[in-house]
Design a protein around this motif. Structure first.
Motif, PDB file in Angstrom:
ATOM      1  N   GLU A 179       0.799  -1.173   0.005  1.00 34.88           N
ATOM      2  CA  GLU A 179      -0.134   0.022   0.075  1.00 34.88           C
ATOM      3  C   GLU A 179       0.780   1.331  -0.071  1.00 34.88           C
ATOM      4  O   GLU A 179       0.616   2.255  -0.803  1.00 34.88           O
ATOM      5  CB  GLU A 179      -0.973  -0.052   1.323  1.00 34.88           C
ATOM      6  N   GLU A 183       1.040   4.154  -3.024  1.00 34.80           N
ATOM      7  CA  GLU A 183       0.615   5.706  -2.793  1.00 34.80           C
ATOM      8  C   GLU A 183       1.690   6.418  -3.422  1.00 34.80           C
ATOM      9  O   GLU A 183       0.906   7.638  -3.733  1.00 34.80           O
ATOM     10  CB  GLU A 183       0.792   6.107  -1.227  1.00 34.80           C
ATOM     11  N   LYS A 213      -6.628   7.458  -3.525  1.00 35.07           N
ATOM     12  CA  LYS A 213      -7.213   6.689  -2.384  1.00 35.07           C
ATOM     13  C   LYS A 213      -8.011   7.560  -1.598  1.00 35.07           C
ATOM     14  O   LYS A 213      -8.834   7.164  -0.685  1.00 35.07           O
ATOM     15  CB  LYS A 213      -6.091   6.320  -1.610  1.00 35.07           C
ATOM     16  N   LYS A 214      -7.985   8.717  -1.936  1.00 35.72           N
ATOM     17  CA  LYS A 214      -8.922   9.953  -1.167  1.00 35.72           C
ATOM     18  C   LYS A 214     -10.322   9.745  -1.630  1.00 35.72           C
ATOM     19  O   LYS A 214     -11.229  10.197  -0.954  1.00 35.72           O
ATOM     20  CB  LYS A 214      -8.497  11.383  -1.493  1.00 35.72           C
ATOM     21  N   PHE A 232     -10.270   1.382  -7.931  1.00 36.40           N
ATOM     22  CA  PHE A 232     -10.248   1.355  -6.249  1.00 36.40           C
ATOM     23  C   PHE A 232      -9.534   0.011  -5.609  1.00 36.40           C
ATOM     24  O   PHE A 232      -8.872   0.463  -4.549  1.00 36.40           O
ATOM     25  CB  PHE A 232     -11.685   1.430  -5.976  1.00 36.40           C
ATOM     26  N   ILE A 235      -5.390   0.336  -6.740  1.00 34.96           N
ATOM     27  CA  ILE A 235      -4.624   1.363  -5.976  1.00 34.96           C
ATOM     28  C   ILE A 235      -4.241   0.764  -4.418  1.00 34.96           C
ATOM     29  O   ILE A 235      -3.510   1.481  -3.919  1.00 34.96           O
ATOM     30  CB  ILE A 235      -5.144   2.712  -5.935  1.00 34.96           C
ATOM     31  N   ARG A 236      -5.223  -0.172  -4.104  1.00 36.00           N
ATOM     32  CA  ARG A 236      -4.729  -0.739  -2.750  1.00 36.00           C
ATOM     33  C   ARG A 236      -3.953  -1.815  -2.699  1.00 36.00           C
ATOM     34  O   ARG A 236      -3.896  -2.673  -1.804  1.00 36.00           O
ATOM     35  CB  ARG A 236      -6.211  -0.961  -1.993  1.00 36.00           C
TER      36      ARG A 236
END
Length: 369
Positions: A179, A183, A213-214, A232, A235-236
Motif C-alpha cells: 500500500e 501511494e 485513495k482519497k 479502487f 490502488i490498494r
C-alpha cells in the motif's frame, strides 16, 4: 472492504526480458554491441514502426511503437535492423523451458514477458526471490541475455516491480509494503489507466495512488465508470487475477485518441494508416492471421460505434487492413462529425489459434499480447 487476504499466500514472479529483440541482435552480431540499435521496419518509403530499441538508442528518446522516421530524427546514427522472428521464437522456447523447471503455472504475455506462479514450485525451493534469481542466472548463463524480475503476492504488483530496476533488475515488494508503494506510484503506472484516463485524473488533481485513495469506491465509479471500481482495488494493491497458463487471443488491434478532433476523411485516413501499421506489425510478429477487420470510432460526444468486414481467407498484410479500415470509415462518416478516437482490430483467427494451441502443447512460448 475487500483485503489482500486472498493474495497473501501467492508467490508471483513477473519476468521481462531487457530490450529483447535488440539484445538478441547485439548478442548475435558484435558490430551492434554498445551501439544504438532499432529493431523494426526501415524509415524509408512508407516507413516502419519501432518494435524495440537497445538501451543505447533509448537514451535518445526512442521507444517501442514509435514511427521509424521519428526514431531516425532523434538518433541519425541509429542502426535499423529488420526483425528476425524465427531467432526470437527460438530464444523464447528456451526461456519457457527454463520457466518450466520451476512451475507449470506460466502465463506468457508475449515472446519476452510472462507471469509465473511459484506458490508451489517443482523443486521445493520455497522462496520466490531465490527462484527469480535462479531463472535470471540461467537466462544469463544459457542464452547470454539479461532479464528483469518482479516478485510479489499478485500479478499487478509483480509487473510494476519488474520495471523498477531495469536492466538486469530484481525487485521484491512484500505484502506489508504494497500500500505504501502504491501511494507514491504515478497514476499512469496503474493497470488499465491509459493516457486519456491519466490526463483526466491529473486535471482532477489526482497524480498519485495516494491522491486516488482519497476517493470512495462510489466516487471512483462516478468519475471513471465500471473501471473505477477496478481502480479502487488496484490502488490498494488488491489483484485476485490468477496466472492463466492457457490464455487465448480473441483479437489483436490498436487504437489512438487524438489531441484534437478529426473532421475530414483525409485526416482519418492518415491516422488509420498509422494504426494499421501497428496492427500489421503485431500480427506478423506473432504469426497471426484473422478473417474479420473491425473499425472502432469514438466521437467527440463519446458516442462509440464499431463496423466490421469479414474475408473468406485470413489476412495479416498492411494493405488489406488499411484499405478495409478506410472503406469502413468512408461508409460510416457523415459531414460535420468530429472524431476523437480510431481503432483497428483483427479477429476470427480460426486455424491460427488452433495451431498456436498445438505449439503451446509442445512447449513453445505462446505468442499472444
Amino acid at each position: 472492504m475487500e483485503t489482500q487476504a486472498n493474495n497473501i499466500h501467492r508467490k508471483i514472479i513477473h519476468i521481462d526480458m531487457d530490450a529483447f529483440y535488440a539484445s538478441v541482435e547485439q548478442r548475435d552480431n558484435e558490430d551492434y554491441r554498445g551501439k544504438p540499435i532499432v529493431v523494426g521496419g526501415p524509415p524509408e518509403g512508407r516507413g516502419g514502426v519501432v518494435a524495440t530499441a537497445s538501451y543505447e538508442a533509448r537514451k535518445f528518446g526512442i521507444r517501442s511503437a514509435m514511427p521509424s522516421k521519428k526514431a531516425l530524427q532523434l538518433c541519425p546514427h541509429a542502426i535499423f535492423v529488420r526483425p528476425r522472428f524465427a531467432a526470437y521464437k527460438e530464444v523464447s522456447q528456451h526461456i519457457r523451458e527454463i520457466f518450466s523447471r520451476y512451475t507449470d503455472l506460466i502465463e506468457p504475455l508475449s515472446l519476452d514477458e510472462a507471469y509465473l506462479d511459484v506458490t508451489e514450485d517443482k523443486l521445493n525451493i520455497g522462496s520466490a526471490i531465490e527462484i527469480a534469481k535462479q531463472i535470471k542466472q540461467a537466462i544469463k548463463d544459457e542464452l547470454n541475455l539479461t532479464a528483469s524480475a518482479g516478485v510479489s503476492v499478485n500479478k499487478f504488483v509483480a509487473k510494476i516491480a519488474s520495471d523498477m530496476n531495469k536492466p538486469d533488475g530484481l525487485k521484491f515488494i512484500g505484502p506489508s509494503g504494497i500500500e505504501s508503494f502504491m501511494e507514491i506510484l504515478p497514476v499512469e503506472k496503474f493497470f488499465g489507466v491509459g493516457k486519456v484516463t491519466a490526463e483526466k485524473m491529473k486535471k482532477m488533481g489526482l497524480h498519485t495512488g495516494a491522491d486516488l485513495k482519497k476517493l470512495s469506491e462510489d466516487e471512483m465509479h462516478r468519475h471513471f465508470g465500471k473501471a473505477g471500481r477496478f481502480y479502487f482495488k488496484i490502488i490498494r494493491g488488491i489483484d485476485n487475477r490468477e496466472v492463466q497458463p492457457h490464455r487465448e487471443t480473441k483479437s489483436s488491434g490498436a487504437e489512438d485518441t487524438f489531441t484534437y478532433d478529426l473532421t475530414t476523411l483525409d485526416e482519418m485516413y492518415a491516422e488509420l494508416d498509422k494504426i494499421a501499421i501497428t496492427v500489421a506489425n503485431r500480427l506478423q510478429r506473432y504469426e497471426l492471421k484473422g478473417r474479420t477487420v473491425t473499425l472502432k470510432v469514438k466521437y467527440s460526444d463519446f458516442k462509440q460505434i464499431t463496423r466490421n468486414q469479414s474475408f473468406p481467407s485470413p489476412i495479416c498484410d498492411l494493405e488489406s487492413i488499411s484499405a478495409t479500415a478506410k472503406q469502413l470509415m468512408a461508409t460510416s462518416f457523415e459531414d460535420g462529425q468530429k472524431i476523437r478516437l480510431l481503432g483497428i482490430s483483427l479477429s476470427n483467427f480460426g486455424d491460427a489459434v488452433t495451431r498456436q494451441k498445438q505449439e503451446k502443447d509442445t512447449g513453445q512460448l505462446e505468442l499472444f499480447d
